[in-house]
Design a protein around this motif. Structure first.
Motif, mmCIF file in Angstrom:
data_model
loop_
_atom_site.group_PDB
_atom_site.id
_atom_site.type_symbol
_atom_site.label_atom_id
_atom_site.label_comp_id
_atom_site.label_asym_id
_atom_site.label_seq_id
_atom_site.Cartn_x
_atom_site.Cartn_y
_atom_site.Cartn_z
ATOM 1 N N SER A 51 0.834 -1.204 0.000
ATOM 2 C CA SER A 51 0.000 0.000 0.000
ATOM 3 C C SER A 51 0.872 1.260 0.000
ATOM 4 C CB SER A 51 -0.952 0.003 1.196
ATOM 5 O OG SER A 51 -2.049 -0.853 0.944
ATOM 6 N N PRO A 52 0.289 2.401 -0.391
ATOM 7 C CA PRO A 52 1.080 3.640 -0.485
ATOM 8 C C PRO A 52 1.629 4.096 0.862
ATOM 9 C CG PRO A 52 -0.986 3.843 -1.704
ATOM 10 C CD PRO A 52 -1.086 2.578 -0.918
ATOM 11 N N HIS A 53 2.709 4.847 0.785
ATOM 12 C CA HIS A 53 3.291 5.494 1.963
ATOM 13 C C HIS A 53 2.727 6.904 2.094
ATOM 14 C CE1 HIS A 53 7.156 2.829 2.269
ATOM 15 N NE2 HIS A 53 6.027 2.140 2.273
ATOM 16 N N HIS A 54 2.603 7.340 3.360
ATOM 17 C CA HIS A 54 2.089 8.683 3.630
ATOM 18 C C HIS A 54 2.643 9.103 4.986
ATOM 19 C CE1 HIS A 54 -0.741 11.947 4.518
ATOM 20 N NE2 HIS A 54 -1.036 11.958 3.229
ATOM 21 N N PRO A 55 2.998 10.383 5.154
ATOM 22 C CA PRO A 55 3.580 10.806 6.447
ATOM 23 C C PRO A 55 2.606 10.705 7.613
ATOM 24 C CG PRO A 55 3.246 12.691 4.982
ATOM 25 C CD PRO A 55 3.051 11.465 4.156
ATOM 26 N N GLU A 56 1.299 10.753 7.351
ATOM 27 C CA GLU A 56 0.321 10.642 8.440
ATOM 28 C C GLU A 56 0.018 9.177 8.715
ATOM 29 O OE1 GLU A 56 -4.186 12.074 9.760
ATOM 30 O OE2 GLU A 56 -3.484 12.435 7.718
ATOM 31 N N HIS A 57 0.168 8.779 9.963
ATOM 32 C CA HIS A 57 -0.160 7.404 10.347
ATOM 33 C C HIS A 57 -0.888 7.452 11.687
ATOM 34 C CE1 HIS A 57 0.435 3.050 9.659
ATOM 35 N NE2 HIS A 57 0.316 2.978 10.985
ATOM 36 N N THR A 58 -2.150 7.835 11.637
ATOM 37 C CA THR A 58 -2.996 7.897 12.828
ATOM 38 C C THR A 58 -4.118 6.885 12.665
ATOM 39 O OG1 THR A 58 -4.461 9.562 11.841
ATOM 40 C CG2 THR A 58 -2.528 10.361 13.063
ATOM 41 N N TYR A 59 -4.746 6.543 13.794
ATOM 42 C CA TYR A 59 -5.863 5.597 13.701
ATOM 43 C C TYR A 59 -7.024 6.188 12.918
ATOM 44 C CZ TYR A 59 -3.508 2.316 16.728
ATOM 45 O OH TYR A 59 -2.605 1.423 17.231
ATOM 46 N N THR A 60 -7.201 7.495 12.993
ATOM 47 C CA THR A 60 -8.254 8.132 12.195
ATOM 48 C C THR A 60 -7.993 7.954 10.706
ATOM 49 O OG1 THR A 60 -8.723 9.772 13.908
ATOM 50 C CG2 THR A 60 -9.371 10.328 11.665
ATOM 51 N N ALA A 61 -6.739 8.181 10.293
ATOM 52 C CA ALA A 61 -6.395 8.018 8.880
ATOM 53 C C ALA A 61 -6.522 6.561 8.448
ATOM 54 C CB ALA A 61 -4.978 8.527 8.629
#
Length: 255
Positions: A51-61
């Motif tokens: 899957s893609p990488h993204h700087p945001e890694h929160t449970y909401t995201a």
């Protein structure tokens, strides 16, 4: 975010969410056992697997990603949802945010609570932070280094699974930078007055400390059921795949 996913079998859909440092292929043995009865969908969560990488890694995201996947799949029925560890917290948040999104939910060896950093996770996060993967010339030198720093084969395998080799150099497959930045968020649980009043099954490893008792589940999940697999730790899908599958089938067949 459009998540990568695998699927096996046909019939009623069941989505399984992996834990931290995991990926969809960790759950293929369980998918093989469930696929005669269900259409099993195995996503890679953001910053993991394919899957893609993204700087945001929160449970909401993470929860928004899975809700988006369910929408993209355009299923004719509400799917069942199974989540382990980090994936279990994602599944709990989805259930609290939108109780109508899924049919039945099963949470594996995680509770709606914050955790302190275990010794195992301290070692793994330290390696994420300090390792210079370019120093290793071969898988053998990498394995030898891991054997010196990680006491268990399982921890060594977790690291090796999340490293890939491209053009003669080793690289992280996971988004190590984002996961390091999200360390405190990953350990936490955002206190909320939301309640999921429908029945939900929690399954714990009998030897695991992650769900200390059933009372801790009741604030957010008053109708929670708690089962346990004796002589099993946190990685119950690896230690007891047949027993875990049996418990999943038994619960879902009551639907």
């Amino acid at each position: 975010m459009r998540l990568f996913y695998r699927e096996e079998g046909s019939g009623y859909p069941i989505i399984i969410l992996h834990g931290l440092y995991g990926a969809s292929d960790n759950w293929l043995p369980i998918a093989h056992l469930l696929s005669p009865f269900f259409r099993v969908i195995l996503p890679d969560l953001r910053n993991h697997g394919h899957s893609p990488h993204h700087p945001e890694h929160t449970y909401t995201a993470l929860a928004d990603d899975v809700a988006g996947l369910i929408d993209t799949l355009r299923l004719s029925v509400k799917p069942h949802l199974v989540g382990h560890s980090m994936g279990g917290k994602v599944a709990m948040l989805l259930a609290l945010n939108d109780p109508t999104l899924t049919a039945r939910n099963i949470i594996l060896d995680i509770a709606p609570k914050s955790y302190s950093l275990s010794e195992e996770h301290q070692r793994l996060f330290h390696f994420l932070h300090t390792a210079n993967l370019h120093q290793f010339s071969s898988y053998e030198t990498l394995r030898q280094h891991l054997a010196l720093h990680f006491p268990s084969i399982r921890e060594q395998q977790i690291i090796l699974k999340n490293i890939t080799r491209q053009q003669g150099h080793f690289h992280w497959r996971i988004n190590a930078k984002a996961l390091l930045h999200a360390k405190e968020d990953l350990l936490s649980w955002q206190e909320t007055e939301k309640r999921y009043t429908k029945e939900i099954l929690f399954i714990k490893g009998g030897d695991s400390p992650y769900i200390p008792d059933s009372e801790i589940l009741k604030k957010n999940f008053p109708a929670a059921l708690l089962s346990n697999i004796p002589e099993t730790g946190h990685w119950l899908h690896i230690e007891q795949p047949e027993k875990l599958t049996e418990m999943i089938l038994s619960y879902l067949n009551q639907a």
